[in-house]
Design an enzyme around this catalytic site. Structure first.
Site, mmCIF file in Angstrom:
data_model
loop_
_atom_site.group_PDB
_atom_site.id
_atom_site.type_symbol
_atom_site.label_atom_id
_atom_site.label_comp_id
_atom_site.label_asym_id
_atom_site.label_seq_id
_atom_site.Cartn_x
_atom_site.Cartn_y
_atom_site.Cartn_z
ATOM 1 N N THR A 75 55.250 87.719 3.860
ATOM 2 C CA THR A 75 55.764 86.893 2.876
ATOM 3 C C THR A 75 54.632 86.048 2.191
ATOM 4 O O THR A 75 54.517 85.522 1.041
ATOM 5 C CB THR A 75 56.728 85.850 3.539
ATOM 6 O OG1 THR A 75 56.051 85.283 4.633
ATOM 7 C CG2 THR A 75 57.893 86.403 3.608
ATOM 8 N N HIS A 121 61.028 102.049 9.543
ATOM 9 C CA HIS A 121 61.938 102.005 8.342
ATOM 10 C C HIS A 121 61.481 102.822 7.028
ATOM 11 O O HIS A 121 61.983 102.425 6.030
ATOM 12 C CB HIS A 121 62.384 100.836 7.908
ATOM 13 C CG HIS A 121 63.294 100.110 9.116
ATOM 14 N ND1 HIS A 121 63.409 98.482 9.212
ATOM 15 C CD2 HIS A 121 63.766 100.741 10.112
ATOM 16 C CE1 HIS A 121 64.065 98.326 10.178
ATOM 17 N NE2 HIS A 121 64.456 99.668 10.908
ATOM 18 N N CYS A 140 62.637 113.945 -1.763
ATOM 19 C CA CYS A 140 63.636 114.315 -1.813
ATOM 20 C C CYS A 140 64.509 114.096 -0.439
ATOM 21 O O CYS A 140 64.030 114.505 0.511
ATOM 22 C CB CYS A 140 63.624 115.825 -1.994
ATOM 23 S SG CYS A 140 65.089 116.691 -2.214
ATOM 24 N N CYS A 190 65.078 118.541 0.617
ATOM 25 C CA CYS A 190 63.866 119.220 0.981
ATOM 26 C C CYS A 190 62.564 118.463 1.645
ATOM 27 O O CYS A 190 61.602 118.863 2.280
ATOM 28 C CB CYS A 190 63.322 120.292 0.110
ATOM 29 S SG CYS A 190 62.542 119.485 -1.500
ATOM 30 N N CYS A 231 65.764 116.139 -7.185
ATOM 31 C CA CYS A 231 64.679 116.942 -7.055
ATOM 32 C C CYS A 231 64.290 118.371 -7.976
ATOM 33 O O CYS A 231 65.148 118.721 -8.368
ATOM 34 C CB CYS A 231 64.868 117.334 -5.614
ATOM 35 S SG CYS A 231 63.276 118.248 -5.075
ATOM 36 N N SER A 282 59.430 88.979 12.783
ATOM 37 C CA SER A 282 60.817 89.713 12.838
ATOM 38 C C SER A 282 61.853 88.911 13.099
ATOM 39 O O SER A 282 61.711 88.281 14.266
ATOM 40 C CB SER A 282 60.682 90.969 13.565
ATOM 41 O OG SER A 282 62.046 91.721 13.568
ATOM 42 N N SER A 283 63.135 88.988 12.546
ATOM 43 C CA SER A 283 64.055 88.132 13.076
ATOM 44 C C SER A 283 64.800 88.800 14.464
ATOM 45 O O SER A 283 65.748 88.258 15.102
ATOM 46 C CB SER A 283 65.253 87.984 12.144
ATOM 47 O OG SER A 283 65.626 89.173 11.583
ATOM 48 N N ASN A 293 56.938 83.755 15.129
ATOM 49 C CA ASN A 293 58.030 83.572 14.089
ATOM 50 C C ASN A 293 58.402 82.369 13.918
ATOM 51 O O ASN A 293 58.577 81.365 14.851
ATOM 52 C CB ASN A 293 59.356 84.506 14.521
ATOM 53 C CG ASN A 293 60.014 84.877 13.244
ATOM 54 O OD1 ASN A 293 59.602 85.663 12.603
ATOM 55 N ND2 ASN A 293 61.341 84.434 13.252
ATOM 56 N N ASP A 325 53.854 79.459 10.960
ATOM 57 C CA ASP A 325 53.467 80.237 10.036
ATOM 58 C C ASP A 325 52.658 81.459 10.596
ATOM 59 O O ASP A 325 51.391 80.924 11.299
ATOM 60 C CB ASP A 325 52.591 79.756 8.929
ATOM 61 C CG ASP A 325 52.504 80.260 7.833
ATOM 62 O OD1 ASP A 325 53.192 80.828 7.145
ATOM 63 O OD2 ASP A 325 50.774 80.513 7.661
HETATM 64 P P1 NAD Z 1 63.995 89.452 8.622
HETATM 65 O O1 NAD Z 1 63.967 89.259 6.993
HETATM 66 O O2 NAD Z 1 65.008 89.603 9.073
HETATM 67 O O3 NAD Z 1 63.057 88.483 9.413
HETATM 68 C C1 NAD Z 1 61.802 87.843 8.917
HETATM 69 C C2 NAD Z 1 61.585 86.736 10.005
HETATM 70 O O4 NAD Z 1 60.205 86.316 9.558
HETATM 71 C C3 NAD Z 1 62.414 85.662 9.708
HETATM 72 O O5 NAD Z 1 63.107 85.312 11.033
HETATM 73 C C4 NAD Z 1 61.578 84.667 9.234
HETATM 74 O O6 NAD Z 1 61.718 83.391 9.672
HETATM 75 C C5 NAD Z 1 60.055 84.820 9.520
HETATM 76 N N1 NAD Z 1 58.968 84.617 8.633
HETATM 77 C C6 NAD Z 1 59.023 84.706 7.313
HETATM 78 N N2 NAD Z 1 57.830 84.534 6.571
HETATM 79 C C7 NAD Z 1 57.163 83.675 7.704
HETATM 80 C C8 NAD Z 1 55.915 83.108 7.991
HETATM 81 N N3 NAD Z 1 55.020 83.001 6.802
HETATM 82 N N4 NAD Z 1 55.528 82.859 9.320
HETATM 83 C C9 NAD Z 1 56.269 82.942 10.352
HETATM 84 N N5 NAD Z 1 57.457 83.482 10.363
HETATM 85 C C10 NAD Z 1 57.873 83.955 9.177
HETATM 86 O O7 NAD Z 1 62.860 90.740 8.547
HETATM 87 P P2 NAD Z 1 63.103 92.103 9.487
HETATM 88 O O8 NAD Z 1 63.118 91.554 11.131
HETATM 89 O O9 NAD Z 1 61.613 92.710 9.460
HETATM 90 O O10 NAD Z 1 64.001 92.844 9.250
HETATM 91 C C11 NAD Z 1 64.418 93.093 8.007
HETATM 92 C C12 NAD Z 1 64.231 94.557 7.331
HETATM 93 O O11 NAD Z 1 64.106 94.398 6.234
HETATM 94 C C13 NAD Z 1 62.951 95.275 8.100
HETATM 95 O O12 NAD Z 1 63.593 96.430 8.868
HETATM 96 C C14 NAD Z 1 62.429 95.738 6.792
HETATM 97 O O13 NAD Z 1 62.672 97.367 6.772
HETATM 98 C C15 NAD Z 1 62.774 95.470 5.557
HETATM 99 N N6 NAD Z 1 61.947 94.532 4.640
HETATM 100 C C16 NAD Z 1 60.765 94.732 4.425
HETATM 101 C C17 NAD Z 1 60.071 94.151 3.809
HETATM 102 C C18 NAD Z 1 58.569 94.359 3.604
HETATM 103 O O14 NAD Z 1 58.095 95.560 3.752
HETATM 104 N N7 NAD Z 1 57.804 93.478 3.468
HETATM 105 C C19 NAD Z 1 60.327 92.906 3.192
HETATM 106 C C20 NAD Z 1 61.920 92.738 3.130
HETATM 107 C C21 NAD Z 1 62.682 93.456 4.020
#
Ligand code: NAD
Length: 253
Positions: free
Chosen positions: A33, A126, A134, A137, A159, A200-201, A225, A242
Site C-alpha cells: 500500500t 497467487h 494462456c 498451453c 492464444c 496480510s489479513s 499488520n 504501519d
Molecule cells: P488483504 O487486503 O486481505 O489484507 C491486507 C492487510 O494489510 C489488511 O489487514 C490491512 O489492514 C493491512 N495493511 C494495509 N496497509 C498496511 C500498512 N501500510 N501497514 C500495516 N498494515 C497494512 O490482503 P491479503 O491478505 O494479501 O489477501 C488478499 C489477496 O489479494 C492476496 O492474496 C493477493 O493475491 C491479492 N492482492 C494483491 C495485491 C498486490 O499484489 N499488491 C493487492 C491487492 C490484492
C-alpha cells in the site's frame, strides 16, 4: 499475545532477527500500500469497488474476460508506477545479508523481484499480474500485446497457438493453487526459525495456514499488520503499526 508499542516492537523484532538463522517472510497486500497499490480488505480497498471474477466465469464468458482485462488495464498506471516501499527494501536487505533464503508472497505485483530478490527466490502463491499466460498451453504474453489486440478488436484475445483464453498470470478464485509454489512454501515454513507475516489479513486459505505451520515446526512467529488478525494469539510478537514505519529501521545496504 498483546500487541507491542512501536518502539519496543521494533526493538524486539531486531533482537529476534539477530538471533535467527533462517528467516522466512510471508507478505500480503499490506506491504504494497505504501507503493500506491490498494489492498483488498481495507476501507477503499479493491473489494469495496469490484466483485472478483471467478476462474470458471473467466473461462466461460467472453464478456467476463473483456471485463477482467478492462479492470487490469485500468490498474496499469498504478502497477507500472509502483516502486518498492520500505517494507520491500528491508526484506531485500535481510535477503542480501543471507538470512532469508526465499520469500513467500500472496502479492501479484512483482515488487519483491524489483527490490532485489532473484525471481527464483520469490514463491508466488497467487501468481503475477505483470504478464499474461494462456490457460491452455501456458504460453506467456506481454500485457502490451494483449492491450494492442484488445484495442484493435474490442475484445480480449485468445492464444495464438491454441485458441484458449489468455489471463494475467495470477490465481483467481476457483482456480487451483500452483502446486510447485505451495510445496516450496510448505518447505520454507517448516524449515525456518523465524517466520514474519507482514501485511496480510490472514483470511485467505490455504495461504493463511503457513504462519501456523511454521509455529508448529518450532519457529518463532511475528505478525506485522495494522489491523488485528485471527492468528495474533499464536504469535510471539504482534506489531500493529504501519509496515513502512516498522521495517524502515531494517533497510540496509
Ligand atoms: P488483504 O487486503 O486481505 O489484507 C491486507 C492487510 O494489510 C489488511 O489487514 C490491512 O489492514 C493491512 N495493511 C494495509 N496497509 C498496511 C500498512 N501500510 N501497514 C500495516 N498494515 C497494512 O490482503 P491479503 O491478505 O494479501 O489477501 C488478499 C489477496 O489479494 C492476496 O492474496 C493477493 O493475491 C491479492 N492482492 C494483491 C495485491 C498486490 O499484489 N499488491 C493487492 C491487492 C490484492
Amino acid at each position: 499475545m498483546m500487541a507491542a508499542d512501536l518502539h519496543s516492537g521494533v526493538e524486539h523484532l531486531g533482537e529476534m532477527i539477530a538471533a535467527a538463522k533462517v528467516i522466512v517472510p510471508f507478505t500480503g497486500a499490506g506491504i504494497s500500500t505504501e507503493s500506491g497499490i490498494p489492498d483488498f480488505r481495507s476501507p477503499g480497498g479493491l473489494w469495496t469497488r469490484n466483485r472478483p471474477i471467478a476462474f470458471d466465469e473467466f473461462i466461460a464468458s467472453q464478456d467476463a474476460r473483456d471485463e477482467a482485462w478492462r479492470r487490469r488495464f485500468a490498474m496499469e498506471s498504478t502497477f507500472a508506477a509502483a516502486r518498492p516501499g520500505r517494507g520491500h527494501r528491508a526484506l531485500a536487505s535481510l535477503y542480501r545479508a543471507g538470512k532469508v533464503p526465499a520469500i513467500i508472497t500472496q502479492n501479484i505485483d512483482n515488487l519483491h523481484q524489483v527490490s532485489g530478490f532473484a525471481a527464483d527466490h520469490v514463491v508466488e502463491l497467487h501468481g503475477n499480474t505483470t504478464y499474461a499466460r494462456c490457460i491452455g498451453c501456458g504460453r506467456c504474453y506481454d500485457l502490451s500485446w494483449i492491450k494492442a489486440r484488445f484495442d484493435a478488436d474490442g475484445a480480449a484475445p485468445d492464444c495464438i497457438d491454441c485458441d484458449e483464453p489468455v489471463k494475467t498470470a495470477t490465481i483467481s478464485f476457483g482456480q487451483a493453487m500452483p502446486e510447485d509454489a505451495m510445496q516450496r512454501a510448505i518447505e520454507l515454513a517448516r524449515h525456518c526459525d523465524l517466520f514474519i507475516a507482514i501485511g496480510s489479513s490472514l483470511v485467505v486459505w490455504p495461504a493463511a495456514g503457513f504462519p501456523m505451520m511454521a509455529k508448529d515446526n518450532g519457529a518463532r512467529l511475528v505478525i506485522i499488520n495494522r489491523e488485528p488478525t485471527d492468528q495474533d494469539d499464536l504469535a510471539d510478537l504482534v506489531i500493529r503499526y504501519d509496515i513502512g514505519e516498522t521495517l524502515g529501521p531494517f533497510v540496509g545496504n
